[in-house]
Scaffold this active site. Structure first.
Site, PDB file in Angstrom:
ATOM      1  N   THR A  43      62.510  15.544  53.608  1.00 23.67           N
ATOM      2  CA  THR A  43      63.390  15.854  52.474  1.00 23.67           C
ATOM      3  C   THR A  43      63.237  17.316  52.076  1.00 23.67           C
ATOM      4  O   THR A  43      64.225  18.009  51.811  1.00 23.67           O
ATOM      5  CB  THR A  43      63.049  14.955  51.275  1.00 23.67           C
ATOM      6  OG1 THR A  43      63.115  13.595  51.685  1.00 23.67           O
ATOM      7  CG2 THR A  43      64.011  15.183  50.131  1.00 23.67           C
ATOM      8  N   THR A  44      61.995  17.809  52.049  1.00 25.25           N
ATOM      9  CA  THR A  44      61.736  19.197  51.682  1.00 25.25           C
ATOM     10  C   THR A  44      62.324  20.149  52.707  1.00 25.25           C
ATOM     11  O   THR A  44      62.616  21.305  52.396  1.00 25.25           O
ATOM     12  CB  THR A  44      60.220  19.425  51.521  1.00 25.25           C
ATOM     13  OG1 THR A  44      59.701  18.445  50.616  1.00 25.25           O
ATOM     14  CG2 THR A  44      59.905  20.804  50.977  1.00 25.25           C
ATOM     15  N   TYR A 106      71.072   4.634  49.889  1.00 31.63           N
ATOM     16  CA  TYR A 106      72.448   4.271  49.537  1.00 31.63           C
ATOM     17  C   TYR A 106      72.828   2.851  49.942  1.00 31.63           C
ATOM     18  O   TYR A 106      73.420   2.122  49.152  1.00 31.63           O
ATOM     19  CB  TYR A 106      73.474   5.263  50.130  1.00 31.63           C
ATOM     20  CG  TYR A 106      74.847   5.057  49.548  1.00 31.63           C
ATOM     21  CD1 TYR A 106      75.148   5.523  48.278  1.00 31.63           C
ATOM     22  CD2 TYR A 106      75.842   4.360  50.245  1.00 31.63           C
ATOM     23  CE1 TYR A 106      76.398   5.298  47.711  1.00 31.63           C
ATOM     24  CE2 TYR A 106      77.085   4.136  49.692  1.00 31.63           C
ATOM     25  CZ  TYR A 106      77.359   4.608  48.424  1.00 31.63           C
ATOM     26  OH  TYR A 106      78.587   4.373  47.864  1.00 31.63           O
ATOM     27  N   TYR A 132      58.297   5.802  54.875  1.00 30.90           N
ATOM     28  CA  TYR A 132      58.335   6.707  53.727  1.00 30.90           C
ATOM     29  C   TYR A 132      59.071   6.013  52.587  1.00 30.90           C
ATOM     30  O   TYR A 132      60.265   5.736  52.687  1.00 30.90           O
ATOM     31  CB  TYR A 132      59.020   8.009  54.154  1.00 30.90           C
ATOM     32  CG  TYR A 132      59.264   9.043  53.086  1.00 30.90           C
ATOM     33  CD1 TYR A 132      58.612   9.020  51.861  1.00 30.90           C
ATOM     34  CD2 TYR A 132      60.157  10.081  53.319  1.00 30.90           C
ATOM     35  CE1 TYR A 132      58.839   9.985  50.899  1.00 30.90           C
ATOM     36  CE2 TYR A 132      60.397  11.059  52.368  1.00 30.90           C
ATOM     37  CZ  TYR A 132      59.733  11.009  51.160  1.00 30.90           C
ATOM     38  OH  TYR A 132      59.978  11.968  50.220  1.00 30.90           O
ATOM     39  N   ARG A 137      64.589   8.815  45.219  1.00 31.97           N
ATOM     40  CA  ARG A 137      65.683   9.389  46.011  1.00 31.97           C
ATOM     41  C   ARG A 137      66.539   8.325  46.685  1.00 31.97           C
ATOM     42  O   ARG A 137      67.698   8.587  46.994  1.00 31.97           O
ATOM     43  CB  ARG A 137      65.124  10.344  47.080  1.00 31.97           C
ATOM     44  CG  ARG A 137      64.669  11.685  46.524  1.00 31.97           C
ATOM     45  CD  ARG A 137      64.432  12.662  47.659  1.00 31.97           C
ATOM     46  NE  ARG A 137      63.959  13.951  47.192  1.00 31.97           N
ATOM     47  CZ  ARG A 137      64.729  15.034  47.027  1.00 31.97           C
ATOM     48  NH1 ARG A 137      66.019  14.978  47.279  1.00 31.97           N
ATOM     49  NH2 ARG A 137      64.205  16.162  46.616  1.00 31.97           N
ATOM     50  N   LYS A 160      53.975   6.929  53.759  1.00 28.92           N
ATOM     51  CA  LYS A 160      53.997   7.971  52.746  1.00 28.92           C
ATOM     52  C   LYS A 160      54.473   7.295  51.463  1.00 28.92           C
ATOM     53  O   LYS A 160      55.638   6.905  51.355  1.00 28.92           O
ATOM     54  CB  LYS A 160      54.938   9.114  53.145  1.00 28.92           C
ATOM     55  CG  LYS A 160      55.062  10.199  52.074  1.00 28.92           C
ATOM     56  CD  LYS A 160      56.068  11.271  52.482  1.00 28.92           C
ATOM     57  CE  LYS A 160      56.229  12.309  51.374  1.00 28.92           C
ATOM     58  NZ  LYS A 160      57.244  13.341  51.717  1.00 28.92           N
ATOM     59  N   ILE A 202      51.313  14.125  51.983  1.00 29.21           N
ATOM     60  CA  ILE A 202      52.385  14.929  52.559  1.00 29.21           C
ATOM     61  C   ILE A 202      52.938  15.738  51.400  1.00 29.21           C
ATOM     62  O   ILE A 202      53.543  15.200  50.472  1.00 29.21           O
ATOM     63  CB  ILE A 202      53.443  14.063  53.248  1.00 29.21           C
ATOM     64  CG1 ILE A 202      52.801  13.350  54.450  1.00 29.21           C
ATOM     65  CG2 ILE A 202      54.629  14.916  53.707  1.00 29.21           C
ATOM     66  CD1 ILE A 202      53.732  12.467  55.243  1.00 29.21           C
TER      67      ILE A 202
END
Length: 290
Positions: A43-44, A106, A132, A137, A160, A202
């Site tokens: 994501t980062t 989603y 993850y 999010r 994660k 992470i």
């Protein structure tokens, strides 16, 4: 070994394109700072706005530049199971040490749907997989009981855990095998989760202070809780600053202020507001970074 401070590395852009030279320099900055692992295309790393070609190239560059000095855990998740299989197969063939796979966003599958999603990918590949969980999010929570089911699959080796909920993290650790790797997905829970049995983090702020986050993890893993705690509180203002706006905008802005990248992000993300950039700049001045 996958443990310690693992950076969710940003993807630098220049004039809208991947800045390969700067990306390689960031990887070397991380290695020099003692980072224990690197996650490209998380994501980062703005994976949501990378084309498939760019995504694969970012993973390939990272593997090539790292040269096995630390583990590379490639982000390969998607809300489309077939697409996740494709990206994971690519990471596997490119030589990544593991894959990091976000829960499908989603779509909002049930717990059974989540299990079947990961099972299908695990059966289609042989690369080690770290799931993850980041409900903030994705709008869904991978429950500890489902994680325990997934932990029975041979190549699902860890999670994660980015709920920010230490109770949930503890339940995952309690329900899963002792060798199952639980990593914090939130910098501020890295130390407390390790105290509960987690293996590391992470990290977002490792983009900016790889030495301090690696130092905190090293101190904890060597039994020096006092030093680990001191570094935790030293980094706390920076942990908060990395979320003055949506990640990775503050991290990229911080690296820009340090003269390392342009700070460019892709829409729908945009530059930090002047007021928040000034707040971030002041935190970095107080920290001694600029």
């Amino acid at each position: 070994m996958i443990q310690g401070a693992i950076v969710a590395i940003v993807t630098p852009f220049k004039d809208g394109q991947l800045d390969e030279e700067t990306y390689r320099e960031l990887i070397e900055f991380q290695i020099a700072g003692g980072t224990h692992g690197i996650v490209p295309c998380g994501t980062t790393g703005e994976s949501a706005t990378l084309s498939h070609h760019e995504h694969k190239r970012v993973v390939e560059i990272c593997i090539e530049q790292v040269k096995k000095r630390v583990p590379v855990i490639a982000g390969t998740g998607s809300n489309n199971t077939a697409e996740a299989v494709e990206l994971t197969k690519h990471a596997q063939s490119a030589g990544a040490d593991a894959a990091l796979m976000i829960t499908p966003y989603y779509n909002k599958p049930t717990q059974e749907g989540l299990y079947q999603h990961y099972k299908a990918i695990a059966e289609a590949t042989h690369i080690p997989i770290i799931v993850y969980n980041v409900p903030g999010r994705t709008s869904l929570n991978l429950l500890p009981e489902t994680v325990a089911r997934l932990a029975k699959l041979p190549n699902i080796i860890g999670i994660k855990e980015a709920t920010g909920d230490l109770n949930q993290g503890a339940r995952v650790i309690r329900l899963c095998p002792e060798n199952f790797i639980v990593l914090s997905g939130d910098d501020f829970t890295a130390l407390p989760l390790m105290c509960l049995g987690g293996r590391g983090v992470i990290s977002v702020i490792s983009n900016v202070v790889p030495d301090d986050m690696a130092g905190m993890c090293n101190a904890f893993l060597s039994g020096n809780l006092g030093t680990a705690r001191s570094l935790h509180y030293k980094m706390w203002p920076l942990m908060e600053a990395m979320f003055f706006e949506t990640n990775p905008v503050p991290a990229k802005t911080a690296l820009k202020l340090m003269g390392r990248i342009s700070g460019e992000v892709r829409l729908p993300l945009c530059n930090m507001s002047p007021a928040n950039e000034e707040r971030l700049r002041q935190v970095m001045v107080n920290y001694g970074l600029i």
